[in-house]
Design a protein around this motif. Sequence first.
Motif, PDB file in Angstrom:
ATOM      1  N   THR A   6      62.387  36.394  89.325  1.00 45.18           N
ATOM      2  CA  THR A   6      63.218  35.220  89.263  1.00 45.18           C
ATOM      3  C   THR A   6      62.475  34.188  90.487  1.00 45.18           C
ATOM      4  OG1 THR A   6      64.721  35.902  90.786  1.00 45.18           O
ATOM      5  CG2 THR A   6      65.369  36.212  88.775  1.00 45.18           C
ATOM      6  N   GLY A   7      62.827  32.720  90.653  1.00 46.48           N
ATOM      7  CA  GLY A   7      62.405  31.965  91.313  1.00 46.48           C
ATOM      8  C   GLY A   7      61.120  31.169  90.882  1.00 46.48           C
ATOM      9  N   PRO A   8      60.630  30.360  91.345  1.00 46.39           N
ATOM     10  CA  PRO A   8      59.731  29.697  90.996  1.00 46.39           C
ATOM     11  C   PRO A   8      58.102  30.592  90.552  1.00 46.39           C
ATOM     12  CG  PRO A   8      59.712  29.256  93.510  1.00 46.39           C
ATOM     13  CD  PRO A   8      60.871  29.989  92.888  1.00 46.39           C
ATOM     14  N   LEU A   9      57.533  30.150  89.646  1.00 45.49           N
ATOM     15  CA  LEU A   9      56.236  30.529  89.353  1.00 45.49           C
ATOM     16  C   LEU A   9      54.789  30.025  89.987  1.00 45.49           C
ATOM     17  CD1 LEU A   9      54.503  32.680  87.545  1.00 45.49           C
ATOM     18  CD2 LEU A   9      54.688  30.923  85.887  1.00 45.49           C
ATOM     19  N   LEU A  10      54.461  30.707  90.948  1.00 47.90           N
ATOM     20  CA  LEU A  10      53.205  30.087  91.547  1.00 47.90           C
ATOM     21  C   LEU A  10      51.859  30.856  91.231  1.00 47.90           C
ATOM     22  CD1 LEU A  10      54.574  29.859  95.024  1.00 47.90           C
ATOM     23  CD2 LEU A  10      54.526  28.192  93.195  1.00 47.90           C
ATOM     24  N   VAL A  11      51.018  30.216  90.777  1.00 49.81           N
ATOM     25  CA  VAL A  11      49.759  30.910  90.485  1.00 49.81           C
ATOM     26  C   VAL A  11      48.598  30.544  91.527  1.00 49.81           C
ATOM     27  CG1 VAL A  11      50.261  30.902  88.077  1.00 49.81           C
ATOM     28  CG2 VAL A  11      49.005  29.049  89.078  1.00 49.81           C
ATOM     29  N   ASP A  12      47.531  31.501  91.614  1.00 49.08           N
ATOM     30  CA  ASP A  12      46.476  31.112  92.402  1.00 49.08           C
ATOM     31  C   ASP A  12      45.540  30.633  91.295  1.00 49.08           C
ATOM     32  OD1 ASP A  12      47.551  32.168  94.839  1.00 49.08           O
ATOM     33  OD2 ASP A  12      46.831  34.135  94.405  1.00 49.08           O
ATOM     34  N   CYS A  13      44.615  29.580  91.700  1.00 51.64           N
ATOM     35  CA  CYS A  13      43.782  29.016  90.836  1.00 51.64           C
ATOM     36  C   CYS A  13      42.239  29.098  91.395  1.00 51.64           C
ATOM     37  CB  CYS A  13      44.058  27.678  90.383  1.00 51.64           C
ATOM     38  SG  CYS A  13      45.647  27.276  89.514  1.00 51.64           S
ATOM     39  N   GLU A  14      41.333  29.382  90.440  1.00 48.24           N
ATOM     40  CA  GLU A  14      39.726  29.495  90.915  1.00 48.24           C
ATOM     41  C   GLU A  14      39.226  28.479  90.120  1.00 48.24           C
ATOM     42  OE1 GLU A  14      35.831  32.269  91.010  1.00 48.24           O
ATOM     43  OE2 GLU A  14      37.904  33.079  90.569  1.00 48.24           O
ATOM     44  N   ASP A  15      38.744  27.086  90.422  1.00 50.52           N
ATOM     45  CA  ASP A  15      38.119  26.385  89.487  1.00 50.52           C
ATOM     46  C   ASP A  15      36.386  26.838  89.537  1.00 50.52           C
ATOM     47  OD1 ASP A  15      40.395  24.948  89.334  1.00 50.52           O
ATOM     48  OD2 ASP A  15      39.472  23.348  91.088  1.00 50.52           O
ATOM     49  N   VAL A  16      36.201  27.383  88.326  1.00 46.56           N
ATOM     50  CA  VAL A  16      34.943  27.876  88.101  1.00 46.56           C
ATOM     51  C   VAL A  16      33.823  26.994  88.069  1.00 46.56           C
ATOM     52  CG1 VAL A  16      33.699  29.579  86.497  1.00 46.56           C
ATOM     53  CG2 VAL A  16      36.086  30.047  87.177  1.00 46.56           C
ATOM     54  N   THR A  74      48.305  35.536  88.609  1.00 46.47           N
ATOM     55  CA  THR A  74      49.578  35.865  89.162  1.00 46.47           C
ATOM     56  C   THR A  74      49.381  37.275  90.128  1.00 46.47           C
ATOM     57  OG1 THR A  74      50.754  36.932  87.426  1.00 46.47           O
ATOM     58  CG2 THR A  74      51.143  34.670  87.525  1.00 46.47           C
ATOM     59  N   ALA A  75      50.644  37.564  90.652  1.00 44.14           N
ATOM     60  CA  ALA A  75      50.375  39.054  91.373  1.00 44.14           C
ATOM     61  C   ALA A  75      49.865  40.223  90.463  1.00 44.14           C
ATOM     62  CB  ALA A  75      51.511  39.190  91.974  1.00 44.14           C
ATOM     63  N   ASP A  76      50.194  39.986  89.097  1.00 43.37           N
ATOM     64  CA  ASP A  76      50.018  41.190  88.102  1.00 43.37           C
ATOM     65  C   ASP A  76      48.911  40.761  86.829  1.00 43.37           C
ATOM     66  OD1 ASP A  76      51.863  42.749  89.584  1.00 43.37           O
ATOM     67  OD2 ASP A  76      53.665  41.445  88.544  1.00 43.37           O
ATOM     68  N   THR A  77      48.856  39.325  86.640  1.00 44.31           N
ATOM     69  CA  THR A  77      48.094  39.182  85.403  1.00 44.31           C
ATOM     70  C   THR A  77      47.206  37.964  85.759  1.00 44.31           C
ATOM     71  OG1 THR A  77      50.259  39.454  84.312  1.00 44.31           O
ATOM     72  CG2 THR A  77      48.636  38.066  83.012  1.00 44.31           C
ATOM     73  N   PRO A 142      50.096  41.343  75.019  1.00 41.70           N
ATOM     74  CA  PRO A 142      51.110  40.684  74.740  1.00 41.70           C
ATOM     75  C   PRO A 142      51.372  39.779  76.213  1.00 41.70           C
ATOM     76  CG  PRO A 142      52.097  42.985  75.211  1.00 41.70           C
ATOM     77  CD  PRO A 142      50.410  42.914  75.000  1.00 41.70           C
ATOM     78  N   VAL A 143      51.971  38.600  76.056  1.00 45.25           N
ATOM     79  CA  VAL A 143      52.125  37.959  77.140  1.00 45.25           C
ATOM     80  C   VAL A 143      53.309  38.586  77.967  1.00 45.25           C
ATOM     81  CG1 VAL A 143      52.948  35.584  78.138  1.00 45.25           C
ATOM     82  CG2 VAL A 143      51.936  35.753  76.077  1.00 45.25           C
ATOM     83  N   PRO A 144      53.247  38.682  79.440  1.00 44.34           N
ATOM     84  CA  PRO A 144      53.992  39.488  80.206  1.00 44.34           C
ATOM     85  C   PRO A 144      55.528  38.575  80.145  1.00 44.34           C
ATOM     86  CG  PRO A 144      51.963  39.418  81.256  1.00 44.34           C
ATOM     87  CD  PRO A 144      51.774  38.393  80.280  1.00 44.34           C
ATOM     88  N   ARG A 145      56.511  39.460  80.360  1.00 52.06           N
ATOM     89  CA  ARG A 145      57.714  38.778  80.228  1.00 52.06           C
ATOM     90  C   ARG A 145      58.074  37.739  81.233  1.00 52.06           C
ATOM     91  NH1 ARG A 145      62.022  43.363  80.320  1.00 52.06           N
ATOM     92  NH2 ARG A 145      63.716  41.786  80.062  1.00 52.06           N
ATOM     93  N   ASP A 146      57.524  38.235  82.476  1.00 52.18           N
ATOM     94  CA  ASP A 146      57.830  37.357  83.455  1.00 52.18           C
ATOM     95  C   ASP A 146      57.070  36.009  83.532  1.00 52.18           C
ATOM     96  OD1 ASP A 146      55.405  38.546  83.980  1.00 52.18           O
ATOM     97  OD2 ASP A 146      55.653  38.430  86.277  1.00 52.18           O
ATOM     98  N   LEU A 147      56.012  35.775  82.320  1.00 51.87           N
ATOM     99  CA  LEU A 147      55.361  34.580  82.415  1.00 51.87           C
ATOM    100  C   LEU A 147      55.822  33.822  81.011  1.00 51.87           C
ATOM    101  CD1 LEU A 147      51.483  35.602  82.766  1.00 51.87           C
ATOM    102  CD2 LEU A 147      53.145  34.376  84.355  1.00 51.87           C
ATOM    103  N   SER A 148      56.475  34.176  80.205  1.00 50.83           N
ATOM    104  CA  SER A 148      56.734  33.713  79.032  1.00 50.83           C
ATOM    105  C   SER A 148      57.814  32.643  78.969  1.00 50.83           C
ATOM    106  CB  SER A 148      57.539  34.664  77.910  1.00 50.83           C
ATOM    107  OG  SER A 148      57.654  34.211  76.684  1.00 50.83           O
TER     108      SER A 148
END
Length: 411
Positions: A6-16, A74-77, A142-148
Amino acid sequence: MGQVRTGPLLVDCEDVAWFRDQADGARGAAAALGRRTGLGERRTAELGLAVAELVTNLAKHSVDGSLLLRAVRTADTAGVEVVVVDNGPGMPDVPAARLDGVSSVGTLGIGLGAIGRLADVFDVHSRPGHGTVQLARFWPRPVPRDLSGREPAVGGLTRPISGERVCGDAWATRVDPHRPEGDTGETGGRARTETAPDATPSATSWAALTGLASPARATGLSRSPVRPRESPRTVPVRAAVAGPGQGVMVMLCDGLGHGPMAALAGQAAVQAFRTSDSRLPEQAMQDIHRALRGTRGAAVAVARIEPDNGRLLFCGIGNITAALVTATTRSNLLSHPGIVGHQTHVPRTYEHPLPAHGALVMHSDGLTERWTPADLSGLLTHRATVLATGLMRQAGTRRDDASVVVAKELW
């Protein structure tokens, strides 16, 4: 499938990499990035097909078009994002353009429809006469449930100055979790004592390291003469305390100058921000200041968004533009002169109310600050990265590294 978070989804980004007029290079890089992030053979092939469609559309329709490949985690994907921006004629009817069989140049017109089916997320913003921004995101199957069905609450991008392959600008975000009342989050349960960063340049200054003038003088950039900009509604907080509930921390760093040395400063700022347990922007600024000693230094801004309390806490040093914007208003946030890692005044936190249906926008001086809410017409209803890309297209100067970070739909 994993635990649903739960809570906001935050991602780390690497501009390649950015691509312009390099269709084959973009397709090959997309395939390599898909394999690197673990998308799998079939998903990587679908990513390559989407990139092929996008670069073909760029060649046919765009003016001054570019495509950005980036890794998102994300932390897992891990996944891949493709961002496309141009200054072309734009699309008068985006929903119609996404239908199969629609074309303005006599082709089959299946590109946008195919991309929309292949990507997990496909977002398009277009204004006739101004150009188009497209975002396609690919997660593994499959797309992880916490991202869907969830969208990152903070999005941004960086672009190096022409001729450079690395960017001195960087950004990062993290969640400060809810803590029991009275828990400051500091070691031993004690509040951190505010200490001023060095009032004089560090002993290991840029000039001492290189024998050259400071990067600000060498590049014609000057951080210290920046005049503070303050909205009438901004409130200084002399003894800031993190409010109850969850907070979202956002940091933007503009390493002085450009090139590899500026990029090192940006990377050091991101690392210090991510590993810091500081709950307040001024404390995070002190951590970053210490981490940047011995580097070129940087302009830095740190914000703490508290949705439950309806407020934003902000601390900025150097030439970072930050504002809370709505469809009709823009409230600038105060930044003080200085160079983080070298010479600054004591960092100060300022409080600002969160406007309804608004967004936090922060950008480096690779963009002119002379934009208005009207320049964001229609963008506020799109994803954060699309808004950031549209602003970079509108206000980017191309005379320096550039970066934009946007937080929206958190309150």
